[in-house]
Design an enzyme around this catalytic site. Structure first.
Site, PDB file in Angstrom:
ATOM      1  N   HIS A   1       0.835  -1.207   0.000  1.00  0.00           N
ATOM      2  CA  HIS A   1       0.000   0.000   0.000  1.00  0.00           C
ATOM      3  C   HIS A   1       0.865   1.251   0.000  1.00  0.00           C
ATOM      4  O   HIS A   1       2.093   1.200   0.159  1.00  0.00           O
ATOM      5  CB  HIS A   1      -0.937   0.003   1.215  1.00  0.00           C
ATOM      6  CG  HIS A   1      -0.244   0.153   2.543  1.00  0.00           C
ATOM      7  ND1 HIS A   1      -0.091   1.361   3.175  1.00  0.00           N
ATOM      8  CD2 HIS A   1       0.328  -0.768   3.364  1.00  0.00           C
ATOM      9  CE1 HIS A   1       0.529   1.183   4.329  1.00  0.00           C
ATOM     10  NE2 HIS A   1       0.811  -0.103   4.463  1.00  0.00           N
TER      11      HIS A   1
ATOM     12  N   CYS B   1       4.463  -4.214   6.328  1.00  0.00           N
ATOM     13  CA  CYS B   1       3.843  -4.014   5.026  1.00  0.00           C
ATOM     14  C   CYS B   1       4.888  -3.611   3.985  1.00  0.00           C
ATOM     15  O   CYS B   1       6.021  -3.267   4.315  1.00  0.00           O
ATOM     16  CB  CYS B   1       2.758  -2.942   5.104  1.00  0.00           C
ATOM     17  SG  CYS B   1       1.281  -3.458   6.029  1.00  0.00           S
TER      18      CYS B   1
END
Length: 274
Positions: free
Chosen positions: A190, A207
């Site tokens: 992301h 992430c």
């Protein structure tokens, strides 16, 4: 005996690493697994060698020994009416799911090199700078098939047992955009405004961060079941049950072992021509 869910959804087109994941509403006894697998009838447009694997008493996944061939059409006819679950319950109806395997789209993340490379049918189409997990919170390694994607996801450090106090420097509670979901435990690819131009550090909590432009491109490109493989991180491979990381059980004898698979290796029935 009822099912909570079957993934992927009927009628969908998915990536080459997508398992068929069947979740039962109540536990299934180990003694009933082989008989239930016999009634989870698979037909495919080309013969596929694969196996069912029980992650728990309520979840069983099927995957090919290698990735699905592009263009394969798959039908799951779960003929469970009157089939026993070994715990005194019986199936009350059947379920029919069909789906298609799309292009061989694969992403490879090199955490130690701060790079992400995206391939379509074996041809490199994009190379992106990325940031991965920090030394304290390294990214999972291994291959994770995309679970889903969302234009925006609320990410909260307390929910993943990192930090619950706002005074903790690792605390976060915010919406992050263009989130491609990799693990049930909360790993995404992301955009993060904490580092809008990634490619030089390792500061996430696990992430994979892309710039806004690159995150938009990857969000549009990625589909459920596409494999994302992460290397160059000190963390072990994500557990295979953590989302759709089925290919992290790389040893085929482990996947098909009698303690995990009722029937072991099978070859699917080929769909008769129309």
């Amino acid at each position: 005996m009822l099912l909570d869910s079957i993934a992927p959804q009927s009628g969908s087109t998915v990536g080459v690493a997508m398992p068929i994941s069947v979740v039962f509403s109540k536990p299934v006894a180990a003694s009933a697994r082989a008989e239930i697998e016999k009634h989870l009838k698979l037909t495919t447009s080309v013969p596929i060698t694969g196996a069912w694997h029980w992650f728990s008493s309520s979840r069983v996944d099927f995957r090919p020994k290698s990735y699905w061939p592009t263009g394969t059409k798959v039908t799951l006819d779960a003929q469970l009416t009157a089939v026993a679950d070994g715990n005194g319950r019986y199936g009350v109806h059947s379920y029919l799911h069909t789906f298609t395997i799309g292009a061989d789209d694969e992403a490879h993340v090199y955490a130690d090199r701060h790079l992400m490379k995206i391939y379509r049918n074996g041809t490199l189409v994009k190379t992106f700078p990325i940031d991965a997990g920090s030394a304290a919170y390294p990214s999972w390694s291994g291959t994770m098939a995309v679970i889903d994607k969302s234009r925006e996801v609320l990410m909260d450090s307390c929910s993943v047992h990192i930090a619950c106090s706002k005074s903790d420097p690792n605390y976060y509670h915010a919406y992050y955009p263009l989130a491609v979901h990799l693990t049930a435990s909360g790993t995404y690819v992301h955009y993060s405004d904490g580092d809008p131009q990634p490619g030089h550090s390792a500061g996430s909590h696990g992430c994979i961060h892309l710039s806004m432009t690159n995150a938009q491109w990857f969000y549009d490109f990625a589909r459920e079941g596409d494999p994302v493989t992460i290397t160059g991180t000190p963390r072990q491979a994500a557990p295979a049950y953590n989302g759709y990381a089925d290919y992290n059980i790389s040893d085929w004898t482990t996947w098909t072992s009698p303690t995990s698979s009722g029937l072991g290796q099978i070859t699917t029935t080929v769909t008769p021509p129309a």
